[in-house]
Write an enzyme that holds these catalytic residues in place. Structure first.
Site, short mmCIF file in Angstrom:
data_model
loop_
_atom_site.label_atom_id
_atom_site.label_comp_id
_atom_site.label_asym_id
_atom_site.label_seq_id
_atom_site.Cartn_x
_atom_site.Cartn_y
_atom_site.Cartn_z
N CYS A 103 -10.59 2.70 -5.31
CA CYS A 103 -10.43 2.95 -3.50
C CYS A 103 -10.54 4.52 -3.73
CB CYS A 103 -9.41 2.57 -3.02
SG CYS A 103 -9.04 3.18 -1.16
N LYS A 107 -4.14 -0.69 -6.82
CA LYS A 107 -5.22 -0.34 -5.92
C LYS A 107 -5.09 1.34 -6.30
CE LYS A 107 -6.50 0.59 -1.15
NZ LYS A 107 -5.93 -0.01 0.32
N ASP A 158 0.86 -1.28 0.00
CA ASP A 158 0.12 0.11 -0.07
C ASP A 158 0.85 1.35 0.00
OD1 ASP A 158 -2.36 1.94 1.04
OD2 ASP A 158 -3.17 0.10 0.54
N ASP A 159 0.23 2.23 0.36
CA ASP A 159 1.00 3.58 0.44
C ASP A 159 2.34 3.47 1.01
OD1 ASP A 159 1.20 6.32 0.62
OD2 ASP A 159 -0.56 6.88 1.33
N ASP A 185 -6.29 4.91 -5.36
CA ASP A 185 -6.97 5.35 -4.36
C ASP A 185 -7.17 6.89 -4.58
OD1 ASP A 185 -7.62 5.90 -1.67
OD2 ASP A 185 -6.20 5.03 -0.85
N ASP A 207 -12.93 2.07 4.75
CA ASP A 207 -11.64 1.84 5.86
C ASP A 207 -12.04 1.43 7.16
OD1 ASP A 207 -9.85 2.77 3.98
OD2 ASP A 207 -9.75 4.93 4.71
C1 DGJ Z 1 -6.96 5.20 2.04
C2 DGJ Z 1 -7.51 3.87 1.84
O1 DGJ Z 1 -8.73 3.47 2.14
C3 DGJ Z 1 -6.59 2.92 2.90
O2 DGJ Z 1 -7.00 1.41 2.49
C4 DGJ Z 1 -4.93 3.17 2.42
O3 DGJ Z 1 -4.87 2.45 1.23
C5 DGJ Z 1 -4.79 4.65 2.65
N1 DGJ Z 1 -5.44 5.50 1.87
C6 DGJ Z 1 -3.20 5.01 2.19
O4 DGJ Z 1 -3.08 6.15 2.43
#
Ligand code: DGJ
Length: 702
Positions: A505, A456, A346-347, A458, A527
C-alpha cells in the site's frame, strides 16, 4: 526450443508471437520483427526493414544529419556518433570521454534465455543484454547487465532495461495509466506522433501518477480484437518510459530506471543489473494483453500466486488512530459473525501513535492502548476463527518518535536544507544498511512474538530533498539503493516468515508494479472506496494486474447513493474486504453482508484464479460488465453495473466472453442451457435501476 540462432540473428518464439533481431551489416545490433509468429524461420525479415531505410539513396544523402545509428532500429542504442534517438545507455568514462560504441562480441543461448555480449570498441566496458522467453505467456523479459572490467570507475548516467520496437510505419496509439492519490489507474489513450512522449516517476516510488505499463495499439484495437504491444517495468522506484516516433516513422518504447538526477559510479570489476522489462504482443486486443500479464504475475511473480485470498476486515476507515484492545475486539466479533476470515488492525496501534504527528519508527505496541501487548487481541481474533493482520509503515519516521530522537541522521535530507515533512513524517534512508537492519529486527520481533499472518506495508508520502550526506560513494545512487533496501528488508522478512501474506500500500495504489509483487501478494489499490469511482480505478488496474492482487473493501463511502449490494458487487470483483463501521450497521445490513460474503467464498476461485473479461469500459460507458471464467472454462461469474441510463428504452445486454462455443452453459436468471456460442452471440439481458448491479453465476452442463 523457443530460441533459434542462425548466423548472428536470433528468433525468439513464444506460443503465438515472435521477436527477431540480429547483427546488422553495419555491426549494430538491430531489431527486425516483433509480432505474430510466422510459419517458417525464413518468413522473418533479415536486414530488409533497415535496408529499406538505409539503402534508399534519398536517405543516404541525409547521412550527415542522420547517421546509420539514427536509422537502424537498435536493440540497445547508446547515442554514439550521429545518433539522436533515445539511448538506453549513457556513460562517462574516467578520462572524460562520453561516447560509447558497442560492438557485438558473442551470444550465449541457455534456453529459454539468450545473452548477447556487447563491448565498447576501446574501453573495457561490456553490456550483456538478457532476453528470457516466457513461451507459455507470450512474453519476453529483457534486462541488461553493465560490467566494468577496467581499473577506473565509469559513471552511468542513464541505464535503461530495454528498447522495444514496433513495426515501422504504423499509426499507433499509446494507452497508459495516469492518476493521483485517490484517483489512480485512469486509462488514457493518445496518438503517437513524431517526437517523444515521456511518462515517469521522480517520487522514489512507482507513484499514483503514472504506472510503468504501456499498451500500444495499431489502427484501433478494442478488448477483443486488434494488434496490441504491451509491456511493464518491474521496478518500485523512479522509472521512465519514452515512447518515440522518429522522423523516419520508426516507433519504439524505451523503458527503465529514470535518468533524472541519476548517476551510478560503476567501480572496477563491478557490474550493474537493471530491473526487468516484460513485454508482449497479441492480435486479440487489450483483453488478451491483460490476461497474459495476469497469468504471468500469478504464476511467476507473486509469492503465493495460487493461494486464495481471505475476506478481510480493516479498521482504518472506522477507527482511524483510535484503536484499542476492547474496541477492536468488538469489531472482530461482528466481523467473525459475518463470515470474515482475516481481521486487520490498521494504523494507530504502536508506541506513541495518537495521531499522525507521532510514533512512526517505534514499532512496538503502544502501552496505553495495549497494556498487555497485542497478544490478548490476537488470541481473541483467533478464538473467533479469524487470522490476524497488522498495518506498518516501515520506511517512515515522525520527528516525534524515539527513533528520530536517537537517529536524526537516518532520514533522507540535505544538511543545509530544512526537511520538508509530508503528513508530518520524513523518509528513512533505506539505502543505509543500518536502517534496513533496524527495520528487519523490529518487524521480525513482531512477527516472531505474535501470530500475525498478514502485513499491510504502507508508504504515505513522496520524497523531497533527496540527499544522502554520509553516502559512501555517489550520493545520487540513493534512488536505486533505496529501492534495493526496501526489497532487501521485505525479502529477508519473507524468508523468515514465509506463511505471512503481504499487501503493498502506498496511500492506496502508489506502489503497484511487478517489482514489489515479488514480495507482496496483493495491492491496496486506492484510498477512494466510492464504488462508482472504484469501478474505473479497478478497470485501469486490471489492465496490468490480476484480480487476486486487487484488494477491494466495502466501506461506508457512497452509502448515501449506492445500495449495499452495489458496494459488495464492485468489491467482489477483486479480493473482497470490508472496511465499514460495522457497529453502526443494523441487523439487516449484517445479514445481507453475510450472504454476499458466503457467495464470494464460493466464487472466489473463479475471480481470483480465472480469466478476466472487461465487458465495456468504466471510463466511457454507463453500463458495464466484469466477467470471470475459470481456467477450465466450466464456470464463470458475470457482474453487471448500471450507473445511469440515459435512454430508458435502451436494453441492458452484456455479451459474455471466454465460453467454449459448443459446450452447454446455464446462466443464473435464465432457465435452460444454451451453447457458449449462443450466450456469446445473443447476450444476457439484465434489468437494473440506476446505480443497480447484479451478479450471475455461469456453469456448464456435466
Ligand atoms: C493510507 C492507506 O491507504 C490507508 O488505507 C490507511 O492504511 C492509512 N494510510 C493509515 O495511515
Amino acid at each position: 526450443m523457443p530460441i533459434h540462432a542462425c548466423e548472428n540473428s536470433w528468433i525468439l518464439e513464444t506460443q503465438h508471437t515472435a521477436y527477431v533481431f540480429g547483427v546488422h551489416t553495419t555491426g549494430l545490433l538491430a531489431h527486425r520483427y516483433w509480432g505474430a509468429k510466422l510459419p517458417y524461420p525464413g518468413d522473418y525479415p533479415g536486414d530488409l526493414i533497415e535496408d529499406r531505410l538505409v539503402t534508399s539513396s534519398y536517405v543516404l544523402k541525409e547521412i550527415p544529419f542522420n547517421g546509420l545509428g539514427n536509422l537502424v532500429p537498435q536493440e540497445y542504442p547508446t547515442g554514439a556518433g550521429t545518433e539522436y534517438v533515445e539511448p538506453c545507455l549513457k556513460v562517462s568514462f574516467a578520462d572524460g570521454v562520453r561516447d560509447l560504441r558497442l560492438k557485438f562480441e558473442r551470444a550465449e543461448v541457455a534456453d529459454p534465455e539468450l545473452r548477447i555480449h556487447l563491448r565498447d570498441a576501446t574501453y573495457p566496458l561490456s553490456v550483456i543484454l538478457h532476453y528470457r522467453v516466457w513461451e507459455a505467456f507470450d512474453l519476453i523479459e529483457r534486462w541488461a547487465v553493465i560490467e566494468n572490467a577496467g581499473d577506473a570507475p565509469v559513471a552511468l548516467e542513464r541505464v535503461l532495461s530495454a528498447q522495444w520496437h514496433l513495426p515501422i510505419g504504423g499509426h499507433y496509439h499509446l494507452n497508459h495509466l495516469n492518476g493521483r492519490w485517490a484517483n489512480e489507474f485512469q486509462l488514457r489513450r493518445e496518438p503517437l506522433v513524431q517526437g517523444v512522449k515521456v511518462l515517469e516517476s521522480r517520487r522514489i516510488t512507482t507513484s499514483h501518477h503514472h504506472n510503468p505499463w504501456f499498451g500500444i495499439d495499431r489502427g484501433s484495437a478494442d478488448e477483443e480484437r486488434g494488434d496490441v504491444w504491451f509491456g511493464v517495468l518491474a521496478w518500485s522506484g523512479n522509472w521512465k518510459m519514452a515512447a518515440e516516433v522518429t522522423d523516419f516513422s520508426s516507433t519504439r518504447v524505451s523503458i527503465g530506471l529514470n535518468d533524472w538526477d541519476f548517476r551510478w559510479s560503476l567501480e572496477p570489476e563491478q557490474s550493474f543489473t537493471t530491473p526487468s522489462s516484460i513485454a508482449g504482443y497479441t492480435e486479440q486486443g487489450f483483453g488478451a494483453a491483460s490476461r497474459h500479464l495476469h497469468d504471468f504475475i500469478r504464476e511467476t511473480v507473486v509469492p503465493h500466486g495460487d493461494a486464495l485470498h481471505k475476506v478481510l476486515f480493516n479498521s482504518w476507515e472506522t477507527t482511524l488512530f483510535d484503536v484499542a484492545e476492547s474496541s477492536q475486539a468488538q469489531f472482530a466479533e461482528i466481523a467473525a459473525a459475518m463470515g470474515i476470515e482475516l481481521f486487520v488492525m490498521d494504523d494507530g496501534w504502536f508506541h506513541g501513535r495518537k495521531d499522525d504527528y507521532a510514533g512512526l519508527g517505534d514499532w512496538w505496541p503502544d502501552a496505553a492502548k495495549f497494556p498487555n501487548g497485542l497478544g490478548p487481541l490476537i488470541e481473541r481474533v483467533n478464538q473467533l476463527g479469524m487470522d490476524f493482520g497488522l498495518w506498518i509503515e516501515p520506511e517512515m519516521v515522525n520527528p516525534d518518535s524515539e527513533l528520530y530522537r536517537q537517529h536524526p541522521d537516518w532520514v533522507i535530507h540535505f544538511p543545509t536544507r530544512s526537511r520538508t515533512e509530508g503528513r508530518h513524517q520524513l523518509i528513512l534512508n533505506l539505502a543505509k544498511p543500518d536502517v534496513q537492519d533496524y527495520l528487519i529486527e523490529k518487524i521480525d520481533i513482531l512477527l516472531s512474538e505474535s501470530n500475525i499472518t498478514f502485513i499491510k506495508w504502507d508508504m504515505n508520502r513522496n520524497v523531497s530533498e533527496p540527499g544522502w550526506p554520509d553516502a559512501p560513494g555517489e550520493p545520487r545512487e540513493l534512488w536505486v539503493r533505496y529501492v534495493q533496501g526496501v526489497y532487501r528488508v521485505w525479502e529477508t522478512l519473507r524468508q523468515r516468515h514465509p506463511h505471512v501474506t503481504w499487501q503493498s500500500c502506498s496511500g492506496g495504489g502508489g506502489r503497484a508494479d511487478l517489482g514489489i509483487l515479488r514480495f507482496a501478494d496483493q495491492v491496496w489499490v486506492s484510498d477512494n472506496t466510492i464504488p462508482t469511482s472504484r469501478l474505473a480505478i479497478q478497470g485501469g488496474f486490471s489492465q496490468v494486474f490480476p484480480a487476486s492482487t486487487m484488494e477491494a473493501w466495502v466501506t461506508d463511502m457512497g452509502e448515501e447513493f449506492l445500495p449495499l449490494e452495489f458496494r459488495f458487487h464492485s468489491s467482489m470483483c477483486g479480493v473482497l474486504g470490508v472496511g465499514a463501521n460495522l457497529r453502526q450497521w443494523g441487523e439487516k445490513e449484517i445479514a445481507e453482508a453475510k450472504t454476499w460474503i458466503a457467495l464470494y467464498k464460493e466464487i472466489r476461485p473463479i475471480i481470483q484464479q480465472g480469466d478476466l473479461y472487461r465487458l465495456g469500459s468504466p471510463f466511457t460507458d454507463e453500463f458495464i460488465g466484469v466477467q470471470y471464467v475459470s481456467k477450465d472454462q466450466t464456470s464463470g461469474v458475470l457482474f453487471a453495473f448500471l450507473l445511469h441510463r440515459l435512454d430508458p428504452a435502451a436494453p441492458l445486454i452484456l455479451y459474455p466472453r471466454g465460453l467454449v462455443p459448443d459446450r452447454l452453459y446455464t446462466i443464473e436468471g435464465y432457465s435452460g442451457a444454451r451453447s457458449g456460442a449462443a450466450w456469446m452471440k445473443t447476450g444476457v439481458v439484465v434489468q437494473l435501476p440506476n446505480f443497480g448491479s447484479t451478479v450471475r453465476r455461469i456453469w456448464s452442463e456435466k
